[in-house]
Design a protein around this motif. Structure first.
Motif, PDB file in Angstrom:
ATOM      1  N   ASP A  24     -12.369  -9.297   6.001  1.00  0.00           N
ATOM      2  CA  ASP A  24     -11.461 -10.268   5.411  1.00  0.00           C
ATOM      3  C   ASP A  24     -10.084  -9.645   5.158  1.00  0.00           C
ATOM      4  O   ASP A  24      -9.320 -10.131   4.333  1.00  0.00           O
ATOM      5  CB  ASP A  24     -12.054 -10.779   4.096  1.00  0.00           C
ATOM      6  CG  ASP A  24     -11.391 -12.065   3.619  1.00  0.00           C
ATOM      7  OD1 ASP A  24     -10.978 -12.862   4.477  1.00  0.00           O
ATOM      8  OD2 ASP A  24     -11.273 -12.256   2.397  1.00  0.00           O
ATOM      9  N   GLY A  25      -9.784  -8.567   5.879  1.00  0.00           N
ATOM     10  CA  GLY A  25      -8.571  -7.807   5.623  1.00  0.00           C
ATOM     11  C   GLY A  25      -7.366  -8.290   6.415  1.00  0.00           C
ATOM     12  O   GLY A  25      -7.377  -9.348   7.066  1.00  0.00           O
ATOM     13  N   ILE A  26      -6.329  -7.471   6.371  1.00  0.00           N
ATOM     14  CA  ILE A  26      -5.043  -7.851   6.955  1.00  0.00           C
ATOM     15  C   ILE A  26      -5.138  -8.089   8.458  1.00  0.00           C
ATOM     16  O   ILE A  26      -4.606  -9.078   8.984  1.00  0.00           O
ATOM     17  CB  ILE A  26      -3.985  -6.768   6.647  1.00  0.00           C
ATOM     18  CG1 ILE A  26      -3.741  -6.675   5.142  1.00  0.00           C
ATOM     19  CG2 ILE A  26      -2.684  -7.072   7.386  1.00  0.00           C
ATOM     20  CD1 ILE A  26      -2.877  -5.505   4.732  1.00  0.00           C
ATOM     21  N   LEU A  27      -5.825  -7.197   9.180  1.00  0.00           N
ATOM     22  CA  LEU A  27      -5.895  -7.334  10.635  1.00  0.00           C
ATOM     23  C   LEU A  27      -6.623  -8.610  11.047  1.00  0.00           C
ATOM     24  O   LEU A  27      -6.183  -9.325  11.961  1.00  0.00           O
ATOM     25  CB  LEU A  27      -6.581  -6.108  11.237  1.00  0.00           C
ATOM     26  CG  LEU A  27      -5.843  -4.778  11.053  1.00  0.00           C
ATOM     27  CD1 LEU A  27      -6.632  -3.639  11.684  1.00  0.00           C
ATOM     28  CD2 LEU A  27      -4.443  -4.846  11.662  1.00  0.00           C
ATOM     29  N   ALA A  28      -7.722  -8.911  10.367  1.00  0.00           N
ATOM     30  CA  ALA A  28      -8.471 -10.131  10.682  1.00  0.00           C
ATOM     31  C   ALA A  28      -7.652 -11.372  10.351  1.00  0.00           C
ATOM     32  O   ALA A  28      -7.606 -12.336  11.132  1.00  0.00           O
ATOM     33  CB  ALA A  28      -9.794 -10.148   9.923  1.00  0.00           C
ATOM     34  N   ARG A  29      -6.992 -11.350   9.193  1.00  0.00           N
ATOM     35  CA  ARG A  29      -6.186 -12.513   8.802  1.00  0.00           C
ATOM     36  C   ARG A  29      -4.962 -12.671   9.697  1.00  0.00           C
ATOM     37  O   ARG A  29      -4.537 -13.787  10.000  1.00  0.00           O
ATOM     38  CB  ARG A  29      -5.774 -12.381   7.336  1.00  0.00           C
ATOM     39  CG  ARG A  29      -6.913 -12.504   6.345  1.00  0.00           C
ATOM     40  CD  ARG A  29      -7.666 -13.799   6.534  1.00  0.00           C
ATOM     41  NE  ARG A  29      -8.762 -13.956   5.603  1.00  0.00           N
ATOM     42  CZ  ARG A  29      -9.655 -14.929   5.658  1.00  0.00           C
ATOM     43  NH1 ARG A  29      -9.573 -15.845   6.620  1.00  0.00           N
ATOM     44  NH2 ARG A  29     -10.633 -15.012   4.776  1.00  0.00           N
ATOM     45  N   ALA A  30      -4.380 -11.554  10.128  1.00  0.00           N
ATOM     46  CA  ALA A  30      -3.229 -11.631  11.034  1.00  0.00           C
ATOM     47  C   ALA A  30      -3.631 -12.231  12.374  1.00  0.00           C
ATOM     48  O   ALA A  30      -2.872 -13.013  12.973  1.00  0.00           O
ATOM     49  CB  ALA A  30      -2.618 -10.248  11.230  1.00  0.00           C
ATOM     50  N   ALA A  31      -4.830 -11.881  12.856  1.00  0.00           N
ATOM     51  CA  ALA A  31      -5.319 -12.453  14.111  1.00  0.00           C
ATOM     52  C   ALA A  31      -5.496 -13.963  13.977  1.00  0.00           C
ATOM     53  O   ALA A  31      -5.135 -14.728  14.884  1.00  0.00           O
ATOM     54  CB  ALA A  31      -6.637 -11.796  14.510  1.00  0.00           C
ATOM     55  N   GLY A  54      -1.986 -16.414   4.704  1.00  0.00           N
ATOM     56  CA  GLY A  54      -1.865 -17.119   3.438  1.00  0.00           C
ATOM     57  C   GLY A  54      -3.074 -16.929   2.544  1.00  0.00           C
ATOM     58  O   GLY A  54      -2.968 -17.066   1.315  1.00  0.00           O
ATOM     59  N   MET A  55      -4.236 -16.612   3.129  1.00  0.00           N
ATOM     60  CA  MET A  55      -5.439 -16.373   2.332  1.00  0.00           C
ATOM     61  C   MET A  55      -5.263 -15.162   1.424  1.00  0.00           C
ATOM     62  O   MET A  55      -5.781 -15.130   0.299  1.00  0.00           O
ATOM     63  CB  MET A  55      -6.638 -16.161   3.254  1.00  0.00           C
ATOM     64  CG  MET A  55      -6.992 -17.377   4.101  1.00  0.00           C
ATOM     65  SD  MET A  55      -7.574 -18.787   3.132  1.00  0.00           S
ATOM     66  CE  MET A  55      -9.173 -18.194   2.596  1.00  0.00           C
ATOM     67  N   ILE A  56      -4.521 -14.170   1.904  1.00  0.00           N
ATOM     68  CA  ILE A  56      -4.279 -12.976   1.085  1.00  0.00           C
ATOM     69  C   ILE A  56      -3.453 -13.355  -0.142  1.00  0.00           C
ATOM     70  O   ILE A  56      -3.760 -12.950  -1.267  1.00  0.00           O
ATOM     71  CB  ILE A  56      -3.554 -11.906   1.928  1.00  0.00           C
ATOM     72  CG1 ILE A  56      -4.466 -11.420   3.058  1.00  0.00           C
ATOM     73  CG2 ILE A  56      -3.112 -10.733   1.049  1.00  0.00           C
ATOM     74  CD1 ILE A  56      -3.795 -10.469   4.023  1.00  0.00           C
ATOM     75  N   ILE A  57      -2.416 -14.148   0.083  1.00  0.00           N
ATOM     76  CA  ILE A  57      -1.565 -14.579  -1.031  1.00  0.00           C
ATOM     77  C   ILE A  57      -2.346 -15.475  -1.980  1.00  0.00           C
ATOM     78  O   ILE A  57      -2.273 -15.320  -3.207  1.00  0.00           O
ATOM     79  CB  ILE A  57      -0.324 -15.310  -0.478  1.00  0.00           C
ATOM     80  CG1 ILE A  57       0.478 -14.372   0.434  1.00  0.00           C
ATOM     81  CG2 ILE A  57       0.547 -15.834  -1.612  1.00  0.00           C
ATOM     82  CD1 ILE A  57       1.628 -15.047   1.151  1.00  0.00           C
ATOM     83  N   SER A  58      -3.100 -16.417  -1.420  1.00  0.00           N
ATOM     84  CA  SER A  58      -3.861 -17.354  -2.244  1.00  0.00           C
ATOM     85  C   SER A  58      -4.874 -16.631  -3.126  1.00  0.00           C
ATOM     86  O   SER A  58      -5.012 -16.937  -4.316  1.00  0.00           O
ATOM     87  CB  SER A  58      -4.571 -18.363  -1.339  1.00  0.00           C
ATOM     88  OG  SER A  58      -5.365 -19.247  -2.093  1.00  0.00           O
ATOM     89  N   ARG A  59      -5.556 -15.661  -2.596  1.00  0.00           N
ATOM     90  CA  ARG A  59      -6.558 -14.939  -3.377  1.00  0.00           C
ATOM     91  C   ARG A  59      -5.904 -14.031  -4.406  1.00  0.00           C
ATOM     92  O   ARG A  59      -6.487 -13.775  -5.463  1.00  0.00           O
ATOM     93  CB  ARG A  59      -7.471 -14.151  -2.442  1.00  0.00           C
ATOM     94  CG  ARG A  59      -8.395 -15.067  -1.657  1.00  0.00           C
ATOM     95  CD  ARG A  59      -9.257 -14.367  -0.664  1.00  0.00           C
ATOM     96  NE  ARG A  59     -10.112 -15.336   0.014  1.00  0.00           N
ATOM     97  CZ  ARG A  59     -10.892 -15.045   1.046  1.00  0.00           C
ATOM     98  NH1 ARG A  59     -10.901 -13.798   1.521  1.00  0.00           N
ATOM     99  NH2 ARG A  59     -11.645 -15.975   1.602  1.00  0.00           N
ATOM    100  N   GLY A  60      -4.720 -13.568  -4.120  1.00  0.00           N
ATOM    101  CA  GLY A  60      -3.994 -12.804  -5.124  1.00  0.00           C
ATOM    102  C   GLY A  60      -3.652 -13.663  -6.324  1.00  0.00           C
ATOM    103  O   GLY A  60      -3.804 -13.241  -7.477  1.00  0.00           O
ATOM    104  N   PHE A  61      -3.196 -14.899  -6.052  1.00  0.00           N
ATOM    105  CA  PHE A  61      -2.932 -15.817  -7.155  1.00  0.00           C
ATOM    106  C   PHE A  61      -4.208 -16.143  -7.920  1.00  0.00           C
ATOM    107  O   PHE A  61      -4.191 -16.334  -9.137  1.00  0.00           O
ATOM    108  CB  PHE A  61      -2.310 -17.118  -6.624  1.00  0.00           C
ATOM    109  CG  PHE A  61      -0.822 -17.041  -6.419  1.00  0.00           C
ATOM    110  CD1 PHE A  61       0.029 -16.849  -7.504  1.00  0.00           C
ATOM    111  CD2 PHE A  61      -0.266 -17.174  -5.153  1.00  0.00           C
ATOM    112  CE1 PHE A  61       1.409 -16.785  -7.330  1.00  0.00           C
ATOM    113  CE2 PHE A  61       1.107 -17.104  -4.967  1.00  0.00           C
ATOM    114  CZ  PHE A  61       1.946 -16.920  -6.060  1.00  0.00           C
TER     115      PHE A  61
END
Length: 246
Positions: free
Chosen positions: A21-28, A174-181
C-alpha cells in the motif's frame, strides 16, 4: 520537529515506498487512472477538434463547452457519476477526469487547424489534394505544436486532479493524503505533506518530460517560429470563430 520534518522522515522510510500500500503501488495506480482518462479524452476531443477546425465551424460550441466544463467542479462531477450507478473505484474517477481533460485538447486541436495559413490550404487544393489529403498532409502537421500543447496541459491537469480518486476508493496517491488526514494532523500531518509533495513532484516531472517530447515531435521547420499557445485557448478559439463568420 515541524510537519515538514515529519514529511521528510516519512519519505525516508523504505517501507513507505515498497509495502503493498506504499508510494510505488499508489503511484502506479495514479498513473493508470491518468493514462486511461487522458487516452479517452484524446480519442474523443482531438478528432472532433480537427474536423471542426478543418471546416471552420463549431468555434462557439467549443468555447461554450470549455467554459461549461470549467464551471463544473470535478468533485461534483465525480459525485454525480458515483450516484448515477458507476459505483466506487476506477470508473467514476476515469470518466470525471476524461470530461475534465477534453476542453484543452478540443480547443487546441481546433485552434491549431484554424491557425493554418489559408493560402497554404488553397495551394494544397490547387495541387489537386482532396479534403482528407489536405487535412493529413498539410493541416495536421502544421497543427502539431498546438495539439501537443493541449495534450501537455490536459495531462498535467489530469495527473494533479487524479488525487481525488481517494474519495471514491479509486486508489492513487490521494490515498496517502487521505489516510494521513484520517490519522489526524498531529500524527499524520507529515504523511499528508509527503503525499502532496509526491504529487507535485510527479506533475513537475511530467511537465518537463512532455515539454521535451513536444519539442522532439514538432517538425523542425516549425520549432523556431512557433510559440506555445496561451493558456486561455478559449479566447483564441472565440476569435477564430468570429473571424470564420461570413
Amino acid at each position: 520537529m515541524n510537519i515538514f520534518g515529519d514529511a521528510i522522515v516519512w519519505l525516508n522510510d523504505p517501507l513507505n515506498w515498497t509495502n503493498p500500500d506504499g508510494i510505488l503501488a499508489r503511484a502506479a495506480e495514479h498513473l493508470f487512472i491518468s493514462v486511461c482518462a487522458l487516452a479517452l479524452a484524446f480519442a474523443i476531443a482531438v478528432p472532433v477538434g480537427v474536423v471542426l477546425g478543418h471546416t471552420g465551424r463549431g468555434g462557439g460550441f467549443i468555447v461554450a463547452l470549455a467554459n461549461l466544463t470549467l464551471a463544473v467542479p470535478t468533485m461534483a462531477l465525480l459525485t454525480l457519476f458515483v450516484v448515477a450507478g458507476f459505483g466506487a473505484g476506477y470508473p467514476p474517477i476515469i470518466l470525471a477526469l476524461t470530461v475534465f481533460g477534453i476542453p484543452p485538447l478540443l480547443s487546441n486541436a481546433y485552434l491549431g487547424m484554424r491557425e493554418v495559413d489559408p493560402d497554404v490550404r488553397d495551394a494544397a487544393r490547387g495541387m489537386g489534394l482532396s479534403g482528407a489529403q489536405v487535412v493529413g498532409r498539410v493541416e495536421l502537421p502544421l497543427a502539431v505544436p498546438y495539439i501537443l500543447s493541449g495534450f501537455r496541459t490536459a495531462a498535467v491537469q489530469i495527473v494533479a486532479t487524479a488525487t481525488l480518486a481517494a474519495f471514491v476508493n479509486g486508489g492513487g496517491l490521494g490515498m496517502i493524503i487521505s489516510r494521513g488526514f484520517g490519522l489526524g494532523l498531529a500524527s499524520g500531518g507529515g504523511q499528508v505533506v509527503a503525499g502532496g509533495l509526491i504529487v507535485i513532484a510527479l506533475c513537475l516531472a511530467l511537465e518537463g518530460l512532455l515539454a521535451l517530447t513536444q519539442r522532439a515531435l514538432t517538425p523542425r521547420a516549425l520549432r523556431q517560429g512557433v510559440r506555445r499557445p496561451p493558456s486561455s485557448a478559449a479566447d483564441r478559439v472565440d476569435a477564430s470563430a468570429a473571424a470564420a463568420k461570413p
